[in-house]
Write a protein that holds these residues in place. Structure first.
Motif: not given
Length: 82
Positions: A16-18, A20-23, A27
């Motif tokens: 989930w932390l990873f 958060m950095t994606r567009s 997603k």
């Protein structure tokens, strides 16, 4: 069993932390791919047998869904834990 559940929760938190950095577009594409893969797997498997950690995680996550979405799930959190 507790070690496996702890490991599963820890890996989900890092995932989930990873995420958060994606567009948002990335997603959305991943969600579409996963939904299609799930549809393919549902055609091949007659009845899945999730383990206790899988059922616990699915029950916890499904409680986070809004009530409108939760009502349209195949199983409820109570059913998953039974």
């Amino acid at each position: 069993m507790l070690v496996r559940l702890t490991y599963l929760i820890a890996t989900r938190i890092f995932a989930w932390l990873f995420l958060m950095t994606r567009s948002a577009a990335t997603k959305n594409v991943e969600i579409l791919i996963l939904r299609h893969e799930l549809a393919v797997l549902r055609r091949q498997v007659t009845s899945p047998k999730p383990g206790w950690p899988d059922r616990a995680l699915l029950a916890a996550l499904s409680r986070l869904l809004p009530r409108a979405l939760r009502e349209h799930r195949i199983v409820s959190p109570r059913t998953l834990l039974a």
